[in-house]
Design a protein around this motif. Structure first.
Motif, PDB file in Angstrom:
ATOM      1  N   ALA A  26     -18.193 -56.915  -1.208  1.00  0.00           N
ATOM      2  CA  ALA A  26     -19.075 -56.183  -2.127  1.00  0.00           C
ATOM      3  C   ALA A  26     -18.605 -54.743  -2.249  1.00  0.00           C
ATOM      4  N   MET A  27     -17.439 -54.568  -2.904  1.00  0.00           N
ATOM      5  CA  MET A  27     -16.887 -53.230  -3.077  1.00  0.00           C
ATOM      6  C   MET A  27     -16.161 -53.152  -4.416  1.00  0.00           C
ATOM      7  N   ARG A  28     -15.997 -51.930  -4.871  1.00  0.00           N
ATOM      8  CA  ARG A  28     -15.265 -51.673  -6.106  1.00  0.00           C
ATOM      9  C   ARG A  28     -14.539 -50.339  -5.955  1.00  0.00           C
ATOM     10  N   PRO A  29     -13.196 -50.336  -6.182  1.00  0.00           N
ATOM     11  CA  PRO A  29     -12.309 -51.464  -6.510  1.00  0.00           C
ATOM     12  C   PRO A  29     -11.938 -52.244  -5.259  1.00  0.00           C
ATOM     13  N   GLY A  30     -11.397 -53.468  -5.471  1.00  0.00           N
ATOM     14  CA  GLY A  30     -10.881 -54.228  -4.348  1.00  0.00           C
ATOM     15  C   GLY A  30     -11.759 -55.358  -3.865  1.00  0.00           C
ATOM     16  N   LYS A  31     -12.341 -56.114  -4.752  1.00  0.00           N
ATOM     17  CA  LYS A  31     -13.266 -57.179  -4.347  1.00  0.00           C
ATOM     18  C   LYS A  31     -12.579 -58.294  -3.559  1.00  0.00           C
ATOM     19  N   ALA A  32     -11.401 -58.745  -4.025  1.00  0.00           N
ATOM     20  CA  ALA A  32     -10.730 -59.891  -3.399  1.00  0.00           C
ATOM     21  C   ALA A  32      -9.861 -59.428  -2.242  1.00  0.00           C
ATOM     22  N   LEU A  33     -10.081 -60.006  -1.079  1.00  0.00           N
ATOM     23  CA  LEU A  33      -9.296 -59.657   0.098  1.00  0.00           C
ATOM     24  C   LEU A  33      -9.182 -60.882   0.991  1.00  0.00           C
ATOM     25  N   MET A  34      -8.028 -61.017   1.629  1.00  0.00           N
ATOM     26  CA  MET A  34      -7.753 -62.196   2.435  1.00  0.00           C
ATOM     27  C   MET A  34      -7.274 -61.752   3.816  1.00  0.00           C
ATOM     28  N   PRO A  74      -0.483 -61.873  12.055  1.00  0.00           N
ATOM     29  CA  PRO A  74      -1.706 -61.620  11.284  1.00  0.00           C
ATOM     30  C   PRO A  74      -1.356 -61.267   9.840  1.00  0.00           C
ATOM     31  N   LEU A  75      -2.180 -61.711   8.924  1.00  0.00           N
ATOM     32  CA  LEU A  75      -1.933 -61.497   7.500  1.00  0.00           C
ATOM     33  C   LEU A  75      -3.119 -60.809   6.855  1.00  0.00           C
ATOM     34  N   LEU A  76      -2.832 -59.747   6.116  1.00  0.00           N
ATOM     35  CA  LEU A  76      -3.847 -59.048   5.337  1.00  0.00           C
ATOM     36  C   LEU A  76      -3.436 -59.121   3.874  1.00  0.00           C
ATOM     37  N   GLY A  77      -4.201 -59.836   3.082  1.00  0.00           N
ATOM     38  CA  GLY A  77      -3.910 -59.989   1.662  1.00  0.00           C
ATOM     39  C   GLY A  77      -4.758 -59.032   0.846  1.00  0.00           C
ATOM     40  N   LEU A  78      -4.107 -58.115   0.132  1.00  0.00           N
ATOM     41  CA  LEU A  78      -4.800 -57.116  -0.661  1.00  0.00           C
ATOM     42  C   LEU A  78      -4.745 -57.480  -2.143  1.00  0.00           C
ATOM     43  N   PRO A  79      -5.643 -56.923  -2.949  1.00  0.00           N
ATOM     44  CA  PRO A  79      -5.648 -57.218  -4.382  1.00  0.00           C
ATOM     45  C   PRO A  79      -4.380 -56.713  -5.064  1.00  0.00           C
ATOM     46  N   GLY A  80      -4.165 -57.146  -6.306  1.00  0.00           N
ATOM     47  CA  GLY A  80      -2.957 -56.789  -7.031  1.00  0.00           C
ATOM     48  C   GLY A  80      -3.057 -55.548  -7.879  1.00  0.00           C
ATOM     49  N   ASN A  81      -4.259 -55.177  -8.352  1.00  0.00           N
ATOM     50  CA  ASN A  81      -4.378 -53.952  -9.127  1.00  0.00           C
ATOM     51  C   ASN A  81      -3.959 -52.763  -8.276  1.00  0.00           C
ATOM     52  N   PRO A  82      -3.157 -51.837  -8.791  1.00  0.00           N
ATOM     53  CA  PRO A  82      -2.564 -50.793  -7.939  1.00  0.00           C
ATOM     54  C   PRO A  82      -3.581 -49.902  -7.234  1.00  0.00           C
ATOM     55  N   VAL A  83      -4.641 -49.494  -7.924  1.00  0.00           N
ATOM     56  CA  VAL A  83      -5.626 -48.642  -7.253  1.00  0.00           C
ATOM     57  C   VAL A  83      -6.440 -49.465  -6.260  1.00  0.00           C
ATOM     58  N   SER A  84      -6.716 -50.725  -6.599  1.00  0.00           N
ATOM     59  CA  SER A  84      -7.402 -51.600  -5.644  1.00  0.00           C
ATOM     60  C   SER A  84      -6.574 -51.750  -4.376  1.00  0.00           C
ATOM     61  N   THR A  85      -5.252 -51.892  -4.524  1.00  0.00           N
ATOM     62  CA  THR A  85      -4.370 -51.965  -3.366  1.00  0.00           C
ATOM     63  C   THR A  85      -4.449 -50.686  -2.547  1.00  0.00           C
ATOM     64  N   GLY A  86      -4.405 -49.532  -3.237  1.00  0.00           N
ATOM     65  CA  GLY A  86      -4.439 -48.259  -2.527  1.00  0.00           C
ATOM     66  C   GLY A  86      -5.731 -48.038  -1.780  1.00  0.00           C
ATOM     67  N   VAL A  87      -6.862 -48.335  -2.427  1.00  0.00           N
ATOM     68  CA  VAL A  87      -8.158 -48.109  -1.795  1.00  0.00           C
ATOM     69  C   VAL A  87      -8.352 -49.057  -0.615  1.00  0.00           C
ATOM     70  N   THR A  88      -8.037 -50.336  -0.794  1.00  0.00           N
ATOM     71  CA  THR A  88      -8.198 -51.272   0.329  1.00  0.00           C
ATOM     72  C   THR A  88      -7.184 -50.971   1.434  1.00  0.00           C
ATOM     73  N   GLY A  89      -6.027 -50.421   1.064  1.00  0.00           N
ATOM     74  CA  GLY A  89      -5.086 -49.992   2.085  1.00  0.00           C
ATOM     75  C   GLY A  89      -5.671 -48.900   2.958  1.00  0.00           C
ATOM     76  N   VAL A  90      -6.357 -47.947   2.336  1.00  0.00           N
ATOM     77  CA  VAL A  90      -6.999 -46.866   3.080  1.00  0.00           C
ATOM     78  C   VAL A  90      -8.123 -47.403   3.957  1.00  0.00           C
TER      79      VAL A  90
END
Length: 409
Positions: A275-283, A291-307
């Motif tokens: 329940a977040m925006r941006p970056g809803k899909a995460l694996m 260990p595997l961390l799957g981040l979204p593909g949109n560039p800002v979504s990737t950056g925000v979920t990376g942080v």
């Protein structure tokens, strides 16, 4: 959808601090100490002058003044690296320079500006008390004193301190090794020819840079194409790493293959709708032993979920708390914000300082998850909790800084 805090807790519970290794002091910048730095000597190792001037016995010049200077016999000199070897007795003075050892018998230093001298006599025009302009042995630190605690990321100042304490080797946490895999037929590396339907890949290089700033070592596996064979073959390059990070392929689209390919291989995966925006899909799960961390593909979504997810993982692997000490930061809004929906918003924003010294924050008007130029300009994220009411200028909001890393001074 699950809350951000719950997703972070689930993911971070899978990680712990990496083993320690020994590195030479010149290689310690940005590394996290596994053991404290303990002084191997006393600093300074002797009583030392804190000023250029004359080493004297304070009792000899108790009555000195500019009008009635006291004359002392000049008997020698003490400079850094070249101590005076004799003993100072009544009525004598030694020329001394900053950092030089105090002669035996001397109790104070008179600044050179308060004295006049010739080849044999020094005329002192000011009285000083015992200990004036003297740094006693151990004034800075003592042998066996703990100077830098375990769990601290070494700064340039820490490196200098360890050097002064005569510590040539340090025990630090091993750097996390992180493999990064971008996915999708639509992306190409910067500088490569672009097809009619392609765009330049930004996510992998941005994540590798983030990993480096947080003290990790990144392995860029390249771009996996939209085929099961390509994804499986390139993901295998992460063997031996502490984490595999993918971008794209974690959602529910026909070409989101990362989840399906790895699941077909019996890999344990936990796909979240957060329940977040941006970056809803995460694996999150494991690709074999990694260990595997799957981040979204949109560039800002990737950056925000990376942080929000990758950065704390890297901190935990290095023996640090997931977030910077001090708790959440807050700032005063400069613009109005509408009421929020059920997802936690992370608005890209810039910080400034008000005339009264208060921290101000200004979210960008455009918050689309594809606008990388504004994300690069942002220095923080404004956190808007689910169902937050409308906010007005002057309201206080929580912020997540986008600064900070392994090379702080």
């Amino acid at each position: 959808m699950i809350p951000v805090a719950e997703a972070r807790a689930r993911i971070l519970s899978a990680f712990s601090a990496l083993p320690a290794e020994t590195v030479a002091l010149p290689d310690a910048l940005g590394r996290v100490l596994a053991e404290p730095v303990v002084a191997r000597l006393t600093q300074p190792p002797f009583d030392a002058a804190a000023m250029d001037g004359w080493a004297v016995r304070a009792a000899d010049i108790a009555g000195a003044s500019a009008d009635r200077p006291v004359s002392l016999r000049r008997i020698g000199e003490s400079a850094a690296g070249h101590a005076f070897s004799g003993i100072l007795r009544a009525g004598e003075a030694v020329r001394i320079f900053t950092g030089a050892p105090m002669p035996g018998g001397a109790t104070a230093v008179v600044m050179q500006e308060d004295c006049a001298d010739d080849d044999s006599v020094v005329r002192v025009g000011r009285a000083v008390t015992a200990g004036r302009y003297v740094r006693p042995a151990g004034f800075d630190f003592s042998e066996r004193q703990e100077l830098i605690p375990a769990g601290r990321r070494m700064t340039a100042r820490d490196v200098a301190l360890a050097a002064g304490a005569n510590v040539p080797w340090l025990s630090v946490r091993r750097r996390p090794r992180v493999a990064v895999l971008a996915t999708g037929d639509e992306i190409a590396m910067p500088g490569d020819p672009l097809g009619p339907s392609q765009i330049v890949s930004t996510n992998a290089l941005g994540l590798c840079a983030l990993i480096a700033t947080q003290g990790g070592t990144a392995l860029n596996l390249g771009i996996a194409r939209d085929s099961a064979e390509s994804v499986a073959a390139m993901a295998a390059g992460a063997v031996g790493c502490d984490l595999l990070v993918t971008t794209g392929g974690a959602a529910q689209g026909d070409y989101d293959l990362v989840r399906d390919v790895l699941a077909d291989k019996g890999v344990s995966l936990d796909v979240h709708a957060i329940a977040m925006r941006p970056g809803k899909a995460l694996m999150f799960g494991r690709a074999g032993s990694v260990p595997l961390l799957g981040l979204p593909g949109n560039p800002v979504s990737t950056g925000v979920t990376g942080v929000l997810f990758l950065r704390p993982i890297l901190r935990v692997l290095q023996g640090l708390p997931p977030d910077d000490p001090g708790g959440p930061q807050r700032a005063r809004l400069t613009t109005a914000l509408k009421a929020n929906d059920r997802r936690q918003d992370y608005l890209r924003a810039t910080r400034s300082t008000a005339a009264d010294g208060a921290a101000l924050v200004t979210p960008f008007a455009r918050q689309d998850s594809a606008i990388t130029s504004l994300f690069a300009q942002a220095d923080c994220l404004v956190v808007r909790p689910p169902h937050a009411p409308a906010a007005q200028p002057g309201d206080m909001v929580e912020i997540v800084p986008l600064t900070g890393g392994s090379c702080n001074l």
